[in-house]
Design a protein around this motif. Structure first.
Motif, PDB file in Angstrom:
ATOM      1  N   LEU A 146       0.352  -1.555   0.252  1.00 57.54           N
ATOM      2  CA  LEU A 146       0.233  -0.436   0.258  1.00 57.54           C
ATOM      3  C   LEU A 146       0.546   0.967  -0.320  1.00 57.54           C
ATOM      4  CD1 LEU A 146      -2.505  -1.069   2.597  1.00 57.54           C
ATOM      5  CD2 LEU A 146      -2.668  -0.898  -0.072  1.00 57.54           C
ATOM      6  N   CYS A 147       2.023   1.509   0.625  1.00 60.72           N
ATOM      7  CA  CYS A 147       2.527   2.195   1.101  1.00 60.72           C
ATOM      8  C   CYS A 147       3.203   2.227  -0.777  1.00 60.72           C
ATOM      9  CB  CYS A 147       3.665   1.996   1.807  1.00 60.72           C
ATOM     10  SG  CYS A 147       3.599   2.309   3.871  1.00 60.72           S
ATOM     11  N   LYS A 195       2.445   2.036  -3.484  1.00 63.09           N
ATOM     12  CA  LYS A 195       1.285   2.141  -4.058  1.00 63.09           C
ATOM     13  C   LYS A 195       1.046   3.698  -4.244  1.00 63.09           C
ATOM     14  CE  LYS A 195      -1.703   0.828  -7.449  1.00 63.09           C
ATOM     15  NZ  LYS A 195      -0.821  -0.085  -8.903  1.00 63.09           N
ATOM     16  N   SER A 196       0.621   3.786  -2.678  1.00 63.21           N
ATOM     17  CA  SER A 196       0.530   5.649  -2.782  1.00 63.21           C
ATOM     18  C   SER A 196       2.015   5.899  -3.026  1.00 63.21           C
ATOM     19  CB  SER A 196       0.285   5.548  -1.325  1.00 63.21           C
ATOM     20  OG  SER A 196      -1.011   5.190  -1.005  1.00 63.21           O
ATOM     21  N   PHE A 200       1.313   9.005  -5.698  1.00 66.81           N
ATOM     22  CA  PHE A 200       1.703  10.696  -5.313  1.00 66.81           C
ATOM     23  C   PHE A 200       2.701  11.201  -6.620  1.00 66.81           C
ATOM     24  CE2 PHE A 200       2.576  13.993  -2.924  1.00 66.81           C
ATOM     25  CZ  PHE A 200       3.202  14.323  -2.409  1.00 66.81           C
TER      26      PHE A 200
END
Length: 198
Positions: free
Chosen positions: A168-169, A171-172, A176
């Protein structure tokens, strides 16, 4: 006639003696003791409480004695007379409970408690009987395996959660960076358009 009286007299004496013997035999408390061992082989695990169950019966009062025989030697556990005394050996002082039927309970058994348990029941008239119970004590191995399995499952769950969190990190961060790149590109185009318009 005299001899006839003598026969009657002797017959009366013999009859009286026979009657007394018969009455004495009928009133006499017969000796004998019986013992039942319902479970002669017991399996237990370390730290378990076990009951060495027996049932004895006799007419008089009896003395009950338990002994333990193993590869470490022979030890007297307890001896008692019903309603009179209980003599527990020092090694078993806090670990044994006696019951009126002759049974005993051993608390917190260990590997050294495995072996043969002999009970002797002696009646006050001298008659006695014997019984034997074999106790097998096993170590608890599955608890260690259970602990390892639970620890492995816990570590696998924590690893899965960390992997999901890292995904998730990542992907974020990717989204971003993509958005920041678009903003930078659009800002550069606006600046170029403004410069051209001027």
């Amino acid at each position: 006639m005299r001899p006839l009286r003598g026969c009657r007299r002797r017959g009366a004496i013999v009859g009286t003696v026979t009657l007394c013997l018969a009455a004495g035999w009928a009133l006499q408390t017969p000796g004998g003791v019986s013992l039942i061992v319902p479970q002669p082989n017991i399996n237990a695990t370390v730290a378990q409480n076990i009951l060495l169950s027996v049932e004895y019966s006799c007419r008089g009062t009896a003395t009950v004695e338990w002994k333990h025989v193993s590869s470490w030697g022979t030890a007297r556990i307890v001896e008692w007379k019903s309603g009179d005394y209980i003599n527990i050996s020092a090694a078993y002082k806090d670990r044994v409970t006696t019951f009126e039927n002759g049974s005993i309970q051993l608390l917190n058994v260990g590997m050294r408690d495995a072996g043969y348990y002999f009970i002797t029941v002696t009646e006050e008239y001298g008659t006695n009987t014997y019984g034997t119970i074999i106790l097998n004590v096993y170590e608890i191995i599955y608890e260690d395996l259970h602990f390892v399995a639970v620890l492995f499952a816990f570590l696998a769950a924590v690893s899965a959660i960390l992997i999901c969190f890292m995904w998730l990190c990542n992907k974020s961060l990717y989204l971003f960076q993509k958005k920041t790149h678009k903003l930078t590109a659009s800002t550069t185009e606006e600046i170029e358009l403004e410069t051209i318009e001027c």
